[in-house]
Design an enzyme around this catalytic site. Structure first.
Site, PDB file in Angstrom:
ATOM      1  N   GLY A   1       6.708  -0.518 -10.988  1.00  0.00           N
ATOM      2  CA  GLY A   1       6.515  -1.964 -10.804  1.00  0.00           C
ATOM      3  C   GLY A   1       6.790  -2.423  -9.391  1.00  0.00           C
TER       4      GLY A   1
ATOM      5  N   SER B   1       1.752   1.488  -7.510  1.00  0.00           N
ATOM      6  CA  SER B   1       0.872   1.928  -8.581  1.00  0.00           C
ATOM      7  C   SER B   1       1.324   3.206  -9.290  1.00  0.00           C
ATOM      8  CB  SER B   1      -0.563   2.074  -8.074  1.00  0.00           C
ATOM      9  OG  SER B   1      -1.420   1.722  -9.132  1.00  0.00           O
TER      10      SER B   1
ATOM     11  N   ASP C   1      -6.581   1.766  -7.054  1.00  0.00           N
ATOM     12  CA  ASP C   1      -5.358   2.544  -7.234  1.00  0.00           C
ATOM     13  C   ASP C   1      -5.664   3.942  -7.780  1.00  0.00           C
ATOM     14  OD1 ASP C   1      -4.361   0.128  -6.526  1.00  0.00           O
ATOM     15  OD2 ASP C   1      -3.344  -0.292  -8.423  1.00  0.00           O
TER      16      ASP C   1
END
Ligand code: ADP
Ligand code: MG
Length: 391
Positions: free
Chosen positions: A121, A125, A171
Site C-alpha cells: 500500500g 504496486s 504496474d
C-alpha cells in the site's frame, strides 16, 4: 533483495515437499506520467529491487492452496469453486487463476507459498507484483505459453475483477517487462514500448514512504477514472473521433467540459497537462538534463495535489520539504495517491543528510516515522529457481 531460499523453506515446511519453481516479480516506480495509463497516454515506469517471491508446486487434490508468509494465513479452495473472496490478499492470486481458467488453461491442483518485500500500500504496486508472480508461476508450472503481454493483461484483469480496482496497465507491465538500469516509455494505447537508459550520473532515486494509506484510495481511484470518462463523453459529443483523454487537448476541454462541470474539467486538465509534461520529461532525460526533469516532477505533484486531488497532507509536506533542498532535483507523490511514497531525485553526496533531516521534520510535524529506500532499477519478472525436471 529477498532470498529465494527462505520462501523455499516456508513452502517445504508447509507442504512437505520442495516447490517446483520459484518466481520473482518486482514492484515498480514511475518517473512521470501519473494517472495516465488508464487515459491511454505515455508513462515512464521501471522495475525495482523490491519484489514478491512465489513458490509453487503441484498437489493431486484439484485444490488451490495458498499461504501468505507475511500474514501467516492460508487459503484453500477447489479449482471448481474459484471466486472472489473476503480474504483480500487471496483475491490477487485467485483473480489470476480465474484468468487462466477463462482461457481454458489446463490447470490442476497446486500449492503456493509467497512472501515479499515490496512495502504494501505504498504506491510501489505490491498488488501488481503479486499478480504477475502468480501468473508467471502458473504459466511455468502448467507449461502454458501465453505471451508476456497477455500475462500482463491477465494480471490487470485479475485486479479489476477480484480486487475491484480499475487499474490501468502500467504496474503489471512494468513488473513483467522491467529491465535493469532502464525506464520504459510505454504507450498505454498501442502497448508499444521503448527502453530508455536510466542510470543517473551522481543522483540517487530515493523513495520516502509516508507510512500512511488513507482508506479512500481505491474508491477515489475508481471515481477519478469515472470523471475522466465523463470528460471524454462530453468532448465526444463535439468530436466523435475522440476515444480517450489521449486524443483531447486543452482547447477541447475549454469548449466542451468547462461549461458543464468545473470539477470534471480540473481532473481532465491535469491529465492533458501531464501527457504533455511526460513527453517533455522524456526529452530532458534523453539529454541528461536531470534538473529540468526534476522541475517537471514538481509540476506533476502540483497537478496531482491541486487539480487531480489525490495527494494528502503527509505527501504534500514531503514535497514541500524537498523544495527547500537544491540537492533534490525533483520530488512528487507516486502511485494512486492518498499516501504511500514520494519519489525524489537527490544528488548522491547529499542523500544521507537530507534523508535524516526530512525524517526528523516529518516525525516532528506529522508524528510518525518516515521510511526511506534508495532504489535500484532491476529486471522484471523471472523464474529464479527450478527443481522440477523438464523433459
Ligand atoms: P500497492 O499495490 O500500492 O502496494 P494495494 O492496496 O493495491 O497497494 O495492494 C496491496 C495488497 O496486496 C495487500 O493489502 C495484500 O492484500 C496484497 N499483498 C501485497 N503484498 C503482499 C504480501 N507480501 N503478502 C500478502 N499480501 C500481499
Ligand atoms: Mg496496487
Amino acid at each position: 533483495m529477498m532470498d529465494q531460499k527462505d520462501i523455499s523453506v516456508v513452502f517445504e515446511n508447509r507442504y512437505g515437499v520442495e516447490p517446483s519453481y520459484i518466481v520473482r516479480s518486482p514492484g515498480r516506480i514511475n518517473i512521470i506520467g501519473e494517472h495516465i495509463d488508464y487515459n491511454e497516454g505515455f508513462v515512464l515506469p521501471a522495475a525495482i529491487d523490491k519484489s514478491i517471491l512465489v513458490a509453487i508446486g503441484r498437489n493431486d487434490e484439484y485444490k488451490v492452496r495458498l499461504y501468505s508468509k507475511e500474514f501467516d494465513e492460508s487459503y484453500e479452495v477447489s479449482l471448481d469453486d474459484v471466486a472472489p473472496s473476503t480474504v483480500s490478499w487471496a483475491n490477487y492470486l485467485l483473480g489470476v487463476v480465474a484468468q487462466f481458467q477463462a482461457r481454458q488453461a489446463p490447470l490442476s491442483g497446486f500449492n503456493i507459498a509467497f512472501d515479499g518485500d515490496v512495502p504494501i500500500g505504498s504506491g510501489l504496486s505490491s498488488s501488481a507484483a503479486l499478480e504477475c508472480a502468480t501468473a508467471l508461476a502458473l504459466q511455468t508450472l502448467f507449461d502454458t505459453s501465453f505471451e508476456k503481454m497477455e500475462l500482463v493483461q491477465m494480471a490487470q484483469k485479475a485486479e479489476h475483477s477480484y480486487a475491484k480496482v480499475m487499474c490501468g496497465i502500467m504496474d503489471q507491465f512494468a513488473s513483467v517487462f522491467g529491465k535493469k538500469d532502464h525506464a520504459i516509455r510505454l504507450d498505454c494505447r498501442s502497448l508499444s514500448y521503448e527502453y530508455v537508459p536510466f542510470q543517473l550520473e551522481g543522483v540517487d532515486i530515493v523513495l520516502l514512504n509516508s507510512n500512511v494509506k488513507h482508506s479512500l484510495s481505491s474508491s477515489a481511484y475508481n471515481e477519478r477514472r469515472a470523471q475522466c470518462e465523463q470528460g471524454v463523453a462530453w468532448v465526444k459529443e463535439a468530436y466523435p473521433a475522440v476515444q480517450s483523454l489521449r486524443d483531447v487537448d486543452l482547447s477541447m476541454l475549454d469548449e466542451c467540459v468547462k461549461p458543464k462541470d468545473g470539477l470534471v474539467y480540473r481532473r481532465c486538465r491535469y491529465v492533458v497537462e501531464e501527457k504533455e509534461r511526460l513527453l517533455q520529461a522524456c526529452e530532458h532525460l534523453e539529454k541528461g538534463d536531470l534538473v529540468a526533469l526534476g522541475q517537471k516532477m514538481y509540476a506533476t505533484h502540483d497537478g496531482l495535489s491541486k487539480e487531480y486531488e489525490v495527494s494528502c497532507k503527509e505527501l504534500d509536506f514531503l514535497v514541500e520539504q524537498a523544495k527547500q533542498y537544491p540537492d533534490i532535483l525533483g520530488s512528487r507523490m507516486m502511485g494512486g495517491g492518498f499516501g504511500g511514497c514520494t519519489i525524489n531525485l537527490i544528488r548522491k553526496e547529499a542523500t544521507e543528510r537530507i534523508i535524516s533531516e526530512i525524517g526528523k521534520a516529518y516525525k516532528e510535524v506529522i508524528g510518525w516515522e518516515l521510511t526511506p529506500y534508495i532504489t535500484q532499477v532491476e529486471d522484471g519478472s523471472s523464474v529464479v529457481t527450478q527443481t522440477e525436471r523438464v523433459n
